[in-house]
Design a protein around this motif. Structure first.
Motif, short mmCIF file in Angstrom:
data_model
loop_
_atom_site.label_atom_id
_atom_site.label_comp_id
_atom_site.label_asym_id
_atom_site.label_seq_id
_atom_site.Cartn_x
_atom_site.Cartn_y
_atom_site.Cartn_z
N VAL A 83 30.12 62.06 42.28
CA VAL A 83 31.06 63.55 42.10
C VAL A 83 30.16 64.58 40.73
O VAL A 83 31.69 65.46 41.56
CB VAL A 83 31.97 62.40 41.10
CG1 VAL A 83 32.50 61.19 40.96
CG2 VAL A 83 30.81 61.91 39.23
N HIS A 84 29.45 64.70 40.53
CA HIS A 84 28.96 65.81 40.54
C HIS A 84 28.93 66.83 41.63
O HIS A 84 29.10 68.06 40.79
CB HIS A 84 27.29 65.42 39.56
CG HIS A 84 26.44 64.62 40.90
ND1 HIS A 84 26.41 63.05 40.94
CD2 HIS A 84 25.22 65.44 41.21
CE1 HIS A 84 26.09 63.30 41.24
NE2 HIS A 84 24.83 64.18 41.90
N LEU A 144 33.22 67.76 41.52
CA LEU A 144 34.38 67.90 40.76
C LEU A 144 33.62 69.29 39.21
O LEU A 144 31.73 68.16 39.38
CB LEU A 144 34.75 66.57 39.84
CG LEU A 144 35.38 65.94 40.98
CD1 LEU A 144 36.03 64.26 39.67
CD2 LEU A 144 36.59 66.08 41.44
N CYS A 159 35.62 65.87 35.56
CA CYS A 159 35.03 64.73 35.43
C CYS A 159 35.29 63.78 34.65
O CYS A 159 35.50 62.40 33.86
CB CYS A 159 33.34 64.28 35.81
SG CYS A 159 32.42 63.02 35.69
N PHE A 197 38.48 57.63 40.61
CA PHE A 197 37.66 58.81 41.33
C PHE A 197 38.36 58.56 43.43
O PHE A 197 38.11 60.08 43.32
CB PHE A 197 36.12 58.99 41.70
CG PHE A 197 35.38 58.93 40.29
CD1 PHE A 197 35.40 60.46 40.43
CD2 PHE A 197 36.02 57.87 39.49
CE1 PHE A 197 35.21 61.18 38.81
CE2 PHE A 197 34.70 58.37 39.16
CZ PHE A 197 33.81 59.70 38.00
#
Length: 301
Positions: A55-56, A59, A64, A47
């Motif tokens: 990350v949510h 991305l 992802c 990442f």
């Protein structure tokens, strides 16, 4: 349900406790910590500059999924993964000549509805024995980053030893490998692959949620009903799981009681001996084969 913390029971007594529905919680060991550190390194490399726990927020689910499709196999097949598992088993007092394990999986559980299918499948209440696991399988589960009760795993102990109407009769492990296992990354918004579910209402409460440090582990029977907790923590959960069987139990066809599993095929060919990564002996494999391994053979396997 008995929950044992850092039990000093010998390995045979520990397996018996687990087959009867108990859960063993183990503190971090040198090799379990190394395994988690390896996973962290691979995750953070994949990442790059993005916080892997968030990350949510940055991305798209599609991007992802693309990253996970590369990351997860890298972890599974990394040569150090098996080395650290061997070390973990030795630290836990397992007989390495008779203990066999499968390759470790990296799991993810994202907050909300960001990504819950395919390569990041959020597991409904299930037993691993509905997925063709032998009754003597023991699951080992551990968090890669800090865990909390809002993003962990739930056990539903009232169903241990109690039959549940379910769809396992339609599941064959070899067919799954042939048709569904390797296309998980294609299921981003919804997962259309056929998997065994309970076919009656499951009362999720009372439920048991356990929290342990990074590198701590939960050991439980493949017959234990468990599920992914809806992640309300706002942080992504990363975890590792692998499974073990003991040769004596495989040969004796012992383990937890089979109360409701009707699947076909078997995962018995997946386990590797801790000492040298050899498969189970042919006489052990033959006890579990039902012919479908030939019917659904993966080309080139």
């Amino acid at each position: 349900m008995n929950i044992l913390f850092d039990s000093n029971s010998n390995e045979s007594a520990r397996r018996k406790e687990i087959y009867e529905g108990g859960i063993v919680v183990s503190s971090p060991s040198p090799n379990s910590v190394k395994l988690c550190q390896l996973a962290q390194e691979l995750i953070e490399e994949a990442f790059r500059t993005i916080d892997p726990l968030r990350v949510h927020e940055t991305l798209s689910a599609e991007k992802c999924t693309e990253i996970l499709a590369s990351l997860k196999p890298r972890f599974i097949h990394h040569p150090q993964s098996k080395e650290f598992i061997r070390g973990m088993l030795a630290e836990a007092g397992c007989d390495l000549e008779k203990t066999y394990f499968d390759v470790p999986r990296m799991r993810t559980a994202f907050p909300g509805d960001y990504l819950k299918s395919g390569i990041a499948y959020a597991f409904h209440p299930h037993r691993d024995t509905w997925y063709s696991a032998p009754m003597c399988q023991i699951n080992w589960w551990m968090p890669i980053y800090d865990l909390n009760s809002d993003n962990c795993m739930a056990f539903h102990p009232q169903y241990f030893g109690r039959a549940i109407k379910n769809g396992s009769s339609g599941y064959n492990y070899h067919k799954w490998n042939l048709e569904s296992r390797y296309n998980a990354f294609q299921h981003v918004k919804a997962d259309t692959r056929t998997q065994p579910h309970a076919e009656e209402k499951i009362e999720l409460d009372p439920q048991v949620r356990l929290v342990c440090p990074i590198g701590g582990a939960f050991l439980f029977s493949a017959a234990q009903l468990h599920s992914t907790v809806p992640n309300t923590s706002k942080l992504t959960r990363y975890s590792i799981d692998f499974r073990t069987v003991h040769l004596d139990d495989v040969l004796a066809r012992s383990g937890a009681q089979n109360v409701d599993s009707e699947c076909t095929g078997t995962t018995i060919g997946d386990y590797l001996r801790a000492t040298d990564l050899a498969h189970l002996p042919e006489e052990a494999l033959a006890l579990y084969r039902d012919g479908t391994e030939k019917q659904y053979a993966v080309p080139g396997a």
